[in-house]
Design a protein around this motif. Structure first.
Motif, PDB file in Angstrom:
ATOM      1  N   THR A 172      25.854 -72.763 -32.885  1.00 20.50           N
ATOM      2  CA  THR A 172      26.761 -73.990 -33.706  1.00 20.50           C
ATOM      3  C   THR A 172      28.199 -74.168 -32.691  1.00 20.50           C
ATOM      4  OG1 THR A 172      27.295 -72.295 -35.237  1.00 20.50           O
ATOM      5  CG2 THR A 172      25.948 -73.652 -35.749  1.00 20.50           C
ATOM      6  N   LYS A 173      28.215 -73.046 -32.490  1.00 18.34           N
ATOM      7  CA  LYS A 173      29.878 -73.137 -31.316  1.00 18.34           C
ATOM      8  C   LYS A 173      29.658 -73.386 -29.772  1.00 18.34           C
ATOM      9  CE  LYS A 173      32.465 -71.305 -35.078  1.00 18.34           C
ATOM     10  NZ  LYS A 173      33.229 -72.843 -35.366  1.00 18.34           N
ATOM     11  N   LYS A 216      27.225 -68.314 -34.474  1.00 18.82           N
ATOM     12  CA  LYS A 216      28.862 -69.079 -34.451  1.00 18.82           C
ATOM     13  C   LYS A 216      28.193 -69.213 -32.865  1.00 18.82           C
ATOM     14  CE  LYS A 216      31.875 -65.884 -36.380  1.00 18.82           C
ATOM     15  NZ  LYS A 216      32.418 -64.637 -36.486  1.00 18.82           N
ATOM     16  N   ARG A 266      26.947 -76.600 -30.275  1.00 14.00           N
ATOM     17  CA  ARG A 266      26.528 -77.739 -30.294  1.00 14.00           C
ATOM     18  C   ARG A 266      25.964 -77.943 -31.489  1.00 14.00           C
ATOM     19  NH1 ARG A 266      32.098 -78.566 -30.290  1.00 14.00           N
ATOM     20  NH2 ARG A 266      33.610 -77.408 -28.833  1.00 14.00           N
TER      21      ARG A 266
END
Length: 503
Positions: A108-109, A105, A112
């Motif tokens: 990727t979040k 998480k 990014r």
């Protein structure tokens, strides 16, 4: 097995809300951690925070180099190519703790990026660090969520980094979500999969489980633990050093290099610098943790230390105390009397016990420093009271002289007068002498007035007021005891009045 301690009071601890150490304080704390406590490693700052932080790190590094501690100084850095590396290098520090993403998480979040892209960036920092001769440890930020939600991501990173120049893989419970059961499971999985790498566990205390999670991590084979003094840190803080050390030494019978006897002193120093008070019931270092309150416990301690465990206060530079209050009983009081070198007969002991219980019922705090004053008050108090204070009012106002109204009873008759004075007690005594003049009664001469306050700076401490009098060519003293010095003086005065009534 020997457990290595990394203390991050100066980095994660300074992320406590409202805490900011001055440069000289950070240097002093570094010296306490490394010299007095013998901490294995300390994390002293984050790269790129501020110019002031930069100068402080350089100051600590200069001291560390001069005293052969430089290999034990570490700074947090980031995956930013060479920016953090250059910052660390320019301070003279040799070790950087690289903050990477330990959960899918976060990768990727927040970044990014794909796991593959993040890995490429990490390896770029590692290559540059090798060229610059900087040792790298790696934080897998949010590792606990990574192991909960997507352990394959964690394994992907570690599989691809285990053979690089990383010295320590540091496993943070960044959001404090773990408990001892899943901590043990996750740490065992990592330990068994990577048996030959150095693993650190970094706990947060959001559920008050940080020390329990440290226990579970070490039990699962983790050999490095992160702590802070007094549990300072983000949100609910980190694992507190004193509790971790006591748990490792006593519960797991595992050795560390930490000097236990300096833990309490170090905690008090950081309490002063941080402004974050240590709770009275905080294990190992709290004011109350080596204080027995119940009388049965004091009695048991006199009989082969029945109420003592392995956490002996002497280990931590402290002493066992026996509280004085409504639950203390004779055994607690005797312990305190012995410590103060005071012996009492049975009748005085009974009076002392009753007095302390009454004070406890009023929620007054009684300490061993108060005890001599209470004993003195009991030994000098008479039983027959022909004169007693019914009530009084003392008024103190800015720009006006103090005023006192006094109503007393003498041999069953009540009298009242009001007077002004230069102070509250002066106004009280003038009102009193008005009554005595009205009755044609002789009054004594006040020769000396002394207030004794127990050491320790407590504003709720019992105060003893001793007043020297002269009456009919006889000199004597009376004493009064109270938390308020004027009330103590009034008690001493009433004692005097009853004494001269019988002269």
């Amino acid at each position: 097995m020997n457990i290595e301690i990394l203390d991050t009071t100066l980095r994660d601890g300074e992320q406590t809300s409202g805490v900011s150490f001055a440069s000289s304080e950070k240097l002093h704390i570094a010296r306490i951690l490394l010299v007095d406590l013998n901490i294995d490693r300390i994390e002293i700052a984050s790269a790129k925070v501020s110019e002031g932080e930069y100068e402080t790190v350089k100051r600590i590094v200069r001291w560390a180099i001069a005293n052969n501690y430089i290999d034990r100084i570490e700074v947090l850095g980031f995956v930013d190519n060479t920016i953090s590396l250059n910052w660390v290098k320019s301070t003279g520090c040799k070790v950087m703790n690289l903050l990477c993403k330990g959960s899918l998480k976060h990768c990727t979040k927040q970044l990014r990026k794909t796991p593959e892209q993040h890995l490429v960036d990490i390896k770029e920092v590692l290559r540059n660090a090798k060229k610059m001769d900087i040792i790298i440890n790696i934080y897998l930020e949010d590792w606990s969520n990574g192991m909960t939600d997507n352990p394959d991501y964690v394994f992907f990173l570690m599989d691809n980094l285990k053979d690089t120049n990383i010295q320590h893989f540091m496993l943070p419970d960044t959001l404090g979500i773990l408990n001892p059961f899943n901590t043990n499971i996750f740490c065992k999985r990592i330990r068994e999969r990577y048996p030959n790498i150095q693993l650190d566990f970094h706990a947060h205390n959001d559920y008050d489980l940080a020390v329990g999670n440290v226990f579970a991590a070490v039990n699962a084979g983790i050999t490095g633990i992160h702590t802070t003094i007094n549990g300072l840190g983000e949100r609910a803080g980190n694992a507190p050093l004193a509790s971790v050390i006591a748990t490792l030494h006593d519960q797991l019978k595992i050795k560390t290099n930490i000097v236990e006897e300096h833990l309490n002193w170090a905690s008090r120093t950081i309490e002063s610098y941080s402004g974050v008070r240590i709770p009275n019931n905080k294990p190992v270092i709290g004011d109350n943790v080596f204080t027995q309150c119940a009388g049965i416990h004091a009695d048991g301690d006199s009989k082969s230390n029945l109420y003592c465990n392995d956490l002996l206060p002497e280990r931590f530079g402290r002493l066992r105390e026996y509280a004085l209050g409504k639950t203390s009983g004779r055994s607690n009081i005797k312990k305190n009397l012995e410590e103060a070198g005071i012996e009492l007969d049975e009748e005085s002991m009974k009076k002392l016990t009753e007095r302390i219980v009454r004070l406890g019922d009023k929620k007054e705090i009684v300490t061993q420093d108060d005890l001599p004053y209470i004993v003195s008050d009991i030994l000098h108090s008479g039983n027959a009271e022909k004169i007693r204070i019914i009530n009084y009012s003392l008024s103190l106002a800015h720009g006006l002289r103090p005023v006192a109204t006094v109503r007393i009873e003498i041999n069953g008759q009540e009298y009242e007068q009001t007077a002004v004075g230069d102070g509250q007690y002066h106004a009280f005594s003038r009102a009193l002498w008005k009554i005595y003049t009205q009755l044609n009664k002789s009054t004594p001469i006040l020769k000396d007035y002394n207030v004794s306050i127990p050491p320790g700076g407590r504003t709720d401490a019992l105060v003893q007021t001793t007043i020297a009098w002269s009456f009919n060519s006889k000199d004597f003293k009376t004493r009064g005891l109270d938390v308020d010095q004027t009330k103590a003086a009034i008690k001493a005065t009433v004692r005097m009045l009853n004494r001269i009534e019988n002269m």
